[in-house]
Write a protein that holds these residues in place. Structure first.
Motif, PDB file in Angstrom:
ATOM      1  N   GLN A  29       4.871   5.568  -5.013  1.00 35.21           N
ATOM      2  CA  GLN A  29       5.159   5.558  -6.446  1.00 35.21           C
ATOM      3  C   GLN A  29       4.122   6.388  -7.198  1.00 35.21           C
ATOM      4  OE1 GLN A  29       4.660   1.800  -8.464  1.00 35.21           O
ATOM      5  NE2 GLN A  29       6.358   2.256  -9.837  1.00 35.21           N
ATOM      6  N   GLU A  30       2.893   6.251  -6.814  1.00 36.91           N
ATOM      7  CA  GLU A  30       1.814   6.982  -7.475  1.00 36.91           C
ATOM      8  C   GLU A  30       1.975   8.492  -7.279  1.00 36.91           C
ATOM      9  OE1 GLU A  30      -2.774   5.807  -8.037  1.00 36.91           O
ATOM     10  OE2 GLU A  30      -2.093   5.878  -5.978  1.00 36.91           O
ATOM     11  N   ALA A  31       2.453   8.896  -6.111  1.00 34.12           N
ATOM     12  CA  ALA A  31       2.601  10.320  -5.814  1.00 34.12           C
ATOM     13  C   ALA A  31       3.837  10.935  -6.468  1.00 34.12           C
ATOM     14  CB  ALA A  31       2.683  10.520  -4.296  1.00 34.12           C
ATOM     15  N   THR A  32       4.823  10.104  -6.804  1.00 37.87           N
ATOM     16  CA  THR A  32       6.093  10.662  -7.275  1.00 37.87           C
ATOM     17  C   THR A  32       6.454  10.323  -8.705  1.00 37.87           C
ATOM     18  OG1 THR A  32       7.326   8.775  -6.385  1.00 37.87           O
ATOM     19  CG2 THR A  32       7.064  10.697  -4.939  1.00 37.87           C
ATOM     20  N   ALA A  33       5.692   9.472  -9.351  1.00 41.92           N
ATOM     21  CA  ALA A  33       6.083   9.053 -10.700  1.00 41.92           C
ATOM     22  C   ALA A  33       4.910   9.136 -11.660  1.00 41.92           C
ATOM     23  CB  ALA A  33       6.614   7.628 -10.669  1.00 41.92           C
ATOM     24  N   GLU A  34       5.193   9.546 -12.853  1.00 45.19           N
ATOM     25  CA  GLU A  34       4.194   9.530 -13.922  1.00 45.19           C
ATOM     26  C   GLU A  34       4.287   8.179 -14.616  1.00 45.19           C
ATOM     27  OE1 GLU A  34       1.945  11.838 -15.005  1.00 45.19           O
ATOM     28  OE2 GLU A  34       2.464  12.964 -13.203  1.00 45.19           O
ATOM     29  N   HIS A  35       3.156   7.582 -14.887  1.00 46.74           N
ATOM     30  CA  HIS A  35       3.172   6.308 -15.593  1.00 46.74           C
ATOM     31  C   HIS A  35       3.054   6.595 -17.078  1.00 46.74           C
ATOM     32  CE1 HIS A  35       2.689   2.096 -16.392  1.00 46.74           C
ATOM     33  NE2 HIS A  35       2.990   1.878 -15.137  1.00 46.74           N
ATOM     34  N   LEU A  36       3.924   6.010 -17.866  1.00 42.25           N
ATOM     35  CA  LEU A  36       4.020   6.330 -19.280  1.00 42.25           C
ATOM     36  C   LEU A  36       3.334   5.327 -20.186  1.00 42.25           C
ATOM     37  CD1 LEU A  36       7.725   7.510 -19.300  1.00 42.25           C
ATOM     38  CD2 LEU A  36       5.660   8.894 -19.131  1.00 42.25           C
ATOM     39  N   ILE A  68       0.837  -1.209   0.000  1.00 44.97           N
ATOM     40  CA  ILE A  68       0.000   0.000   0.000  1.00 44.97           C
ATOM     41  C   ILE A  68       0.867   1.252   0.000  1.00 44.97           C
ATOM     42  CG2 ILE A  68      -1.705   1.339   1.300  1.00 44.97           C
ATOM     43  CD1 ILE A  68      -2.638  -1.455   2.458  1.00 44.97           C
ATOM     44  N   TYR A  69       1.833   1.314   0.929  1.00 42.59           N
ATOM     45  CA  TYR A  69       2.668   2.515   1.037  1.00 42.59           C
ATOM     46  C   TYR A  69       3.559   2.665  -0.183  1.00 42.59           C
ATOM     47  CZ  TYR A  69       1.324   2.485   6.007  1.00 42.59           C
ATOM     48  OH  TYR A  69       0.634   2.488   7.193  1.00 42.59           O
ATOM     49  N   GLY A  70       4.111   1.563  -0.652  1.00 45.06           N
ATOM     50  CA  GLY A  70       4.980   1.622  -1.831  1.00 45.06           C
ATOM     51  C   GLY A  70       4.219   2.061  -3.062  1.00 45.06           C
ATOM     52  N   PHE A  71       3.040   1.522  -3.266  1.00 41.95           N
ATOM     53  CA  PHE A  71       2.223   1.902  -4.412  1.00 41.95           C
ATOM     54  C   PHE A  71       1.840   3.375  -4.309  1.00 41.95           C
ATOM     55  CE2 PHE A  71      -1.254   2.255  -7.309  1.00 41.95           C
ATOM     56  CZ  PHE A  71      -1.014   1.312  -8.302  1.00 41.95           C
ATOM     57  N   SER A  72       1.442   3.795  -3.111  1.00 39.94           N
ATOM     58  CA  SER A  72       1.037   5.189  -2.914  1.00 39.94           C
ATOM     59  C   SER A  72       2.199   6.142  -3.132  1.00 39.94           C
ATOM     60  CB  SER A  72       0.460   5.377  -1.505  1.00 39.94           C
ATOM     61  OG  SER A  72      -0.713   4.612  -1.360  1.00 39.94           O
ATOM     62  N   GLY A 117      -2.674  -6.057  -8.160  1.00 36.73           N
ATOM     63  CA  GLY A 117      -1.605  -6.459  -7.241  1.00 36.73           C
ATOM     64  C   GLY A 117      -2.133  -6.833  -5.870  1.00 36.73           C
ATOM     65  N   LEU A 118      -3.096  -6.073  -5.381  1.00 42.38           N
ATOM     66  CA  LEU A 118      -3.680  -6.356  -4.073  1.00 42.38           C
ATOM     67  C   LEU A 118      -4.333  -7.735  -4.061  1.00 42.38           C
ATOM     68  CD1 LEU A 118      -4.463  -5.469  -1.210  1.00 42.38           C
ATOM     69  CD2 LEU A 118      -6.474  -4.329  -2.217  1.00 42.38           C
ATOM     70  N   ASP A 119      -5.080  -8.057  -5.094  1.00 45.28           N
ATOM     71  CA  ASP A 119      -5.732  -9.369  -5.147  1.00 45.28           C
ATOM     72  C   ASP A 119      -4.724 -10.509  -5.251  1.00 45.28           C
ATOM     73  OD1 ASP A 119      -8.288  -8.359  -4.789  1.00 45.28           O
ATOM     74  OD2 ASP A 119      -8.673  -8.161  -6.940  1.00 45.28           O
ATOM     75  N   LEU A 120      -3.627 -10.305  -5.965  1.00 41.81           N
ATOM     76  CA  LEU A 120      -2.560 -11.314  -6.000  1.00 41.81           C
ATOM     77  C   LEU A 120      -2.001 -11.565  -4.603  1.00 41.81           C
ATOM     78  CD1 LEU A 120      -0.472 -10.397  -9.186  1.00 41.81           C
ATOM     79  CD2 LEU A 120      -1.910 -12.413  -8.840  1.00 41.81           C
ATOM     80  N   ILE A 121      -1.766 -10.482  -3.882  1.00 41.26           N
ATOM     81  CA  ILE A 121      -1.228 -10.602  -2.513  1.00 41.26           C
ATOM     82  C   ILE A 121      -2.239 -11.311  -1.616  1.00 41.26           C
ATOM     83  CG2 ILE A 121      -0.598  -9.273  -0.454  1.00 41.26           C
ATOM     84  CD1 ILE A 121       0.635  -7.184  -2.426  1.00 41.26           C
ATOM     85  N   GLN A 129      -0.067   3.722 -22.166  1.00 43.20           N
ATOM     86  CA  GLN A 129      -1.012   4.297 -23.111  1.00 43.20           C
ATOM     87  C   GLN A 129      -2.097   5.115 -22.416  1.00 43.20           C
ATOM     88  OE1 GLN A 129      -2.103   0.604 -24.798  1.00 43.20           O
ATOM     89  NE2 GLN A 129      -3.766   0.220 -23.409  1.00 43.20           N
ATOM     90  N   PRO A 130      -2.707   6.037 -23.167  1.00 44.28           N
ATOM     91  CA  PRO A 130      -3.827   6.807 -22.599  1.00 44.28           C
ATOM     92  C   PRO A 130      -4.913   5.853 -22.106  1.00 44.28           C
ATOM     93  CG  PRO A 130      -3.137   7.723 -24.705  1.00 44.28           C
ATOM     94  CD  PRO A 130      -2.379   6.422 -24.521  1.00 44.28           C
ATOM     95  N   GLY A 131      -5.545   6.241 -21.033  1.00 46.21           N
ATOM     96  CA  GLY A 131      -6.603   5.416 -20.469  1.00 46.21           C
ATOM     97  C   GLY A 131      -6.115   4.432 -19.414  1.00 46.21           C
ATOM     98  N   TYR A 132      -4.797   4.383 -19.190  1.00 45.42           N
ATOM     99  CA  TYR A 132      -4.246   3.492 -18.168  1.00 45.42           C
ATOM    100  C   TYR A 132      -4.809   3.885 -16.806  1.00 45.42           C
ATOM    101  CZ  TYR A 132      -0.843   1.261 -15.113  1.00 45.42           C
ATOM    102  OH  TYR A 132      -0.254   0.521 -14.138  1.00 45.42           O
ATOM    103  N   ASP A 133      -5.278   2.932 -16.061  1.00 42.90           N
ATOM    104  CA  ASP A 133      -5.910   3.189 -14.771  1.00 42.90           C
ATOM    105  C   ASP A 133      -5.060   2.609 -13.646  1.00 42.90           C
ATOM    106  OD1 ASP A 133      -7.503   3.449 -12.541  1.00 42.90           O
ATOM    107  OD2 ASP A 133      -9.276   2.581 -13.461  1.00 42.90           O
ATOM    108  N   ARG A 134      -4.431   3.480 -12.871  1.00 41.19           N
ATOM    109  CA  ARG A 134      -3.592   3.028 -11.753  1.00 41.19           C
ATOM    110  C   ARG A 134      -4.426   2.306 -10.702  1.00 41.19           C
ATOM    111  NH1 ARG A 134       1.583   3.297 -11.655  1.00 41.19           N
ATOM    112  NH2 ARG A 134       1.663   3.493  -9.416  1.00 41.19           N
TER     113      ARG A 134
END
Length: 189
Positions: free
Chosen positions: A153-160, A147-151, A174-178, A162-167
């Motif tokens: 990363q989400e706060a500090t990095a832009e995901h490159l 949770i903290y790592g994802f948050s 990932g949460l469901d895998l865990i 395709q358009p429409g990508y949903d974080r």
């Protein structure tokens, strides 16, 4: 001609100090938060704040405790997986509102009542579901790291991608895998 008197300022309280500090950190980041700026925002001298917070460490402890209070606690009636999923989604939502808090959530030496209630609820849910003490510690560590790592990363990095990508979808995948892996560990698989 008489001028109406200005509305009285609400009294200075610890809660008001903390809420204003959180709003300032949300707007400008935690590094820009000073007691002087906080005092200006509240319309008081910085020294007045020390009646409500002992120092900057106490201010940060209180701010983090207020952030923990925003995260949904596991519900008593929910099974452990549903409760942990709901809690993870809520934590990510709260951290997206307060990105400055992510790196401070587990670093406070003096956790407040909301923080302790939160951890007690998480641990109680897992122990009540039959997780051993050791496995409960692992579950909390794995989930919080994700949770903290994802948050962060989400706060500090832009995901490159395709358009429409949903974080959000990425987070849930990932949460469901865990959670699937933790369920297997719970049954000794």
């Amino acid at each position: 001609m008489t001028h109406p008197e200005p509305a009285p300022r609400p009294p200075l309280t610890r809660d008001r100090v903390l809420r204003t500090a959180i709003a300032l950190a949300d707007a400008s980041g935690i590094d820009s938060l000073t007691m002087r700026k906080l005092g200006v925002e509240l319309g008081v001298e910085a020294m007045s704040l020390y009646r409500h917070v002992a120092n900057k460490v106490d201010l940060l402890d209180g701010m983090i405790d207020a952030v923990f209070a925003e995260i949904d606690l596991p519900a008593d009636e929910a099974d452990w997986r549903t409760a942990m999923r709901r809690r993870a989604i809520s934590a990510r939502t709260v951290m997206s509102r307060h990105p400055w808090a992510t790196g401070l959530m587990e670093s406070r030496a003096t956790p407040g009542p909301a923080t302790l209630r939160h951890h007690d609820g998480v641990i109680g849910t897992l122990r009540g579901a039959g997780f051993s003490t050791e496995l409960t510690a692992h579950v909390v560590s794995v989930l919080d790291s994700y949770i903290y790592g994802f948050s962060l990363q989400e706060a500090t990095a832009e995901h490159l991608l395709q358009p429409g990508y949903d974080r959000g979808n990425e987070f849930l995948f990932g949460l469901d895998l865990i959670l699937d892996g933790l369920e297997r560990s719970r049954h000794g698989a």
